[in-house]
Design a protein around this motif. Structure first.
Motif, PDB file in Angstrom:
ATOM      1  N   GLY A  67       5.085   2.671  -2.408  1.00  0.00           N
ATOM      2  CA  GLY A  67       5.973   1.864  -2.441  1.00  0.00           C
ATOM      3  C   GLY A  67       7.204   2.263  -1.532  1.00  0.00           C
ATOM      4  N   LEU A  68       7.261   3.418  -1.155  1.00  0.00           N
ATOM      5  CA  LEU A  68       8.556   3.897  -0.327  1.00  0.00           C
ATOM      6  C   LEU A  68       8.212   4.132   1.069  1.00  0.00           C
ATOM      7  CD1 LEU A  68       9.353   6.812  -2.913  1.00  0.00           C
ATOM      8  CD2 LEU A  68      10.558   4.489  -2.845  1.00  0.00           C
ATOM      9  N   MET A  69       9.227   4.170   1.864  1.00  0.00           N
ATOM     10  CA  MET A  69       9.349   4.285   3.239  1.00  0.00           C
ATOM     11  C   MET A  69       9.053   5.591   3.478  1.00  0.00           C
ATOM     12  SD  MET A  69      12.246   3.626   6.274  1.00  0.00           S
ATOM     13  CE  MET A  69      12.187   1.876   5.594  1.00  0.00           C
ATOM     14  N   VAL A  70       8.213   5.987   4.518  1.00  0.00           N
ATOM     15  CA  VAL A  70       7.748   7.610   4.654  1.00  0.00           C
ATOM     16  C   VAL A  70       7.988   7.550   6.422  1.00  0.00           C
ATOM     17  CG1 VAL A  70       6.174   9.375   5.382  1.00  0.00           C
ATOM     18  CG2 VAL A  70       6.383   7.616   2.929  1.00  0.00           C
ATOM     19  N   VAL A  91       7.497   9.288  15.404  1.00  0.00           N
ATOM     20  CA  VAL A  91       6.048   9.645  15.352  1.00  0.00           C
ATOM     21  C   VAL A  91       4.963   8.893  14.599  1.00  0.00           C
ATOM     22  CG1 VAL A  91       4.255  11.452  15.050  1.00  0.00           C
ATOM     23  CG2 VAL A  91       6.752  12.086  15.874  1.00  0.00           C
ATOM     24  N   HIS A  92       5.614   8.364  13.354  1.00  0.00           N
ATOM     25  CA  HIS A  92       4.718   7.426  12.350  1.00  0.00           C
ATOM     26  C   HIS A  92       5.816   6.963  11.661  1.00  0.00           C
ATOM     27  CE1 HIS A  92       0.856   6.153  10.559  1.00  0.00           C
ATOM     28  NE2 HIS A  92       1.613   6.111   9.542  1.00  0.00           N
ATOM     29  N   LEU A  93       5.883   5.831  11.273  1.00  0.00           N
ATOM     30  CA  LEU A  93       6.611   5.039  10.349  1.00  0.00           C
ATOM     31  C   LEU A  93       5.807   4.115   9.270  1.00  0.00           C
ATOM     32  CD1 LEU A  93       9.660   4.305   9.155  1.00  0.00           C
ATOM     33  CD2 LEU A  93       9.361   2.343  10.771  1.00  0.00           C
ATOM     34  N   TYR A  94       5.858   4.572   8.031  1.00  0.00           N
ATOM     35  CA  TYR A  94       5.380   3.701   7.102  1.00  0.00           C
ATOM     36  C   TYR A  94       6.313   3.004   6.273  1.00  0.00           C
ATOM     37  CZ  TYR A  94       2.567   3.149   2.719  1.00  0.00           C
ATOM     38  OH  TYR A  94       1.922   2.624   1.756  1.00  0.00           O
ATOM     39  N   ARG A  95       6.102   1.769   6.392  1.00  0.00           N
ATOM     40  CA  ARG A  95       6.801   0.915   5.230  1.00  0.00           C
ATOM     41  C   ARG A  95       6.217  -0.268   4.818  1.00  0.00           C
ATOM     42  NH1 ARG A  95      11.814  -0.760   8.990  1.00  0.00           N
ATOM     43  NH2 ARG A  95      10.222  -2.118   9.855  1.00  0.00           N
ATOM     44  N   VAL A 100       4.141   0.795  10.755  1.00  0.00           N
ATOM     45  CA  VAL A 100       4.967   0.129  11.331  1.00  0.00           C
ATOM     46  C   VAL A 100       4.996   0.390  13.071  1.00  0.00           C
ATOM     47  CG1 VAL A 100       7.384  -1.028  11.992  1.00  0.00           C
ATOM     48  CG2 VAL A 100       6.696  -0.561   9.567  1.00  0.00           C
ATOM     49  N   PRO A 101       4.084   0.018  13.902  1.00  0.00           N
ATOM     50  CA  PRO A 101       4.052   0.513  15.183  1.00  0.00           C
ATOM     51  C   PRO A 101       4.971   0.086  16.176  1.00  0.00           C
ATOM     52  CG  PRO A 101       2.420  -1.357  14.735  1.00  0.00           C
ATOM     53  CD  PRO A 101       3.232  -1.189  13.487  1.00  0.00           C
ATOM     54  N   ASP A 102       5.972  -0.946  15.832  1.00  0.00           N
ATOM     55  CA  ASP A 102       6.945  -1.063  16.884  1.00  0.00           C
ATOM     56  C   ASP A 102       8.022  -0.333  17.041  1.00  0.00           C
ATOM     57  OD1 ASP A 102       5.775  -3.700  16.488  1.00  0.00           O
ATOM     58  OD2 ASP A 102       7.165  -4.465  15.130  1.00  0.00           O
TER      59      ASP A 102
END
Length: 233
Positions: A67-70, A91-95, A100-102
């Motif tokens: 549940g956290l942003m990485v 490089v990579h965003l998890y939210r 999140v590819p944008d």
């Protein structure tokens, strides 16, 4: 021997202030016991062009970070100051439980992934597919909302054309099996205070205190040589 002389060697105000500041820094950069910490590899990760690699990073003690942003980013990559519309890219965003590819750096599109099954145990390691020479450098794994003073760690990726493959993503992906250091040797997000650094700071404090006492005693002897000799006898 009269020890009154030893107690009459005061510490200089500057040394006292410096010692207090150093102790405060030591306290501020020492994580609280049991506090979660982001831990990455202290050793550089080696790969050859075309390899798929894992940049090890996990939370210790293990907690569920689904549940956290990485965030995985290149700390040496900065927005163009001449372009007011430029933004930090990842490089990579998890939210919100998904990638999140944008805001992704174009060269990493379709080449990175987290191990979603491992997020429950705090595994935030990043897999990069088909690495190139342009991928070498520092990578920062960061959990902004982690309730900790240590929310990030930096992993160094080295790309060598002649590197002999002996460590790939085919190895077990549990955080304990990745190239991660002991929790006591992690580096802090605020550019890294390890246990070794804190021990060094303690050593510096001790040396300053000893030097201050020695200098204070020497000055007192120079100022009252006869009285000092009488007290020593």
């Amino acid at each position: 021997m009269d020890y009154e002389f030893l107690y009459s060697c005061p510490l200089s105000p500057l040394t006292i202030r410096l010692t207090v500041v150093l102790f405060l820094l030591l306290f501020a950069y020492t994580p609280a016991k049991g506090q979660p910490q982001v831990i990455g590899s202290l050793q550089p990760i080696m790969a050859a062009p075309g390899d798929s690699v894992v940049l090890p990073c996990h939370v210790e003690p293990p907690i569920d970070v689904r549940g956290l942003m990485v965030e995985w980013s290149r700390p040496d990559r900065k927005p163009d100051p001449r372009d007011r519309l430029s933004r930090v890219e990842y490089v990579h965003l998890y939210r919100d439980n998904r990638e999140v590819p944008d805001m992704k750096i174009p060269s990493y599109v379709s080449r990175t992934e987290l191990f979603t099954d491992g997020l429950r145990q705090g595994n935030i390691s990043l897999k990069i597919i088909n690495v190139t020479l342009a991928d070498k450098g520092r990578y920062k794994c960061f959990i902004p909302k982690l309730k900790s003073t240590n929310q990030a760690s930096v992993v160094h990726l080295v790309i060598e054309p002649n590197y002999d493959k002996n460590w790939t993503t085919e190895m077990p992906l549990h955080p304990r099996n990745l190239q991660t250091p002991d929790p006591k040797e992690e580096t802090d997000i605020r550019d890294g205070w390890s246990s070794r650094s804190r021990l060094t700071l303690v050593g510096v404090i001790c040396v300053l205190l000893i030097l201050s006492i020695g200098v204070g005693g020497y000055r007192l002897i120079q100022k009252h040589p006869k009285q000092t000799l009488h007290q020593s006898l």
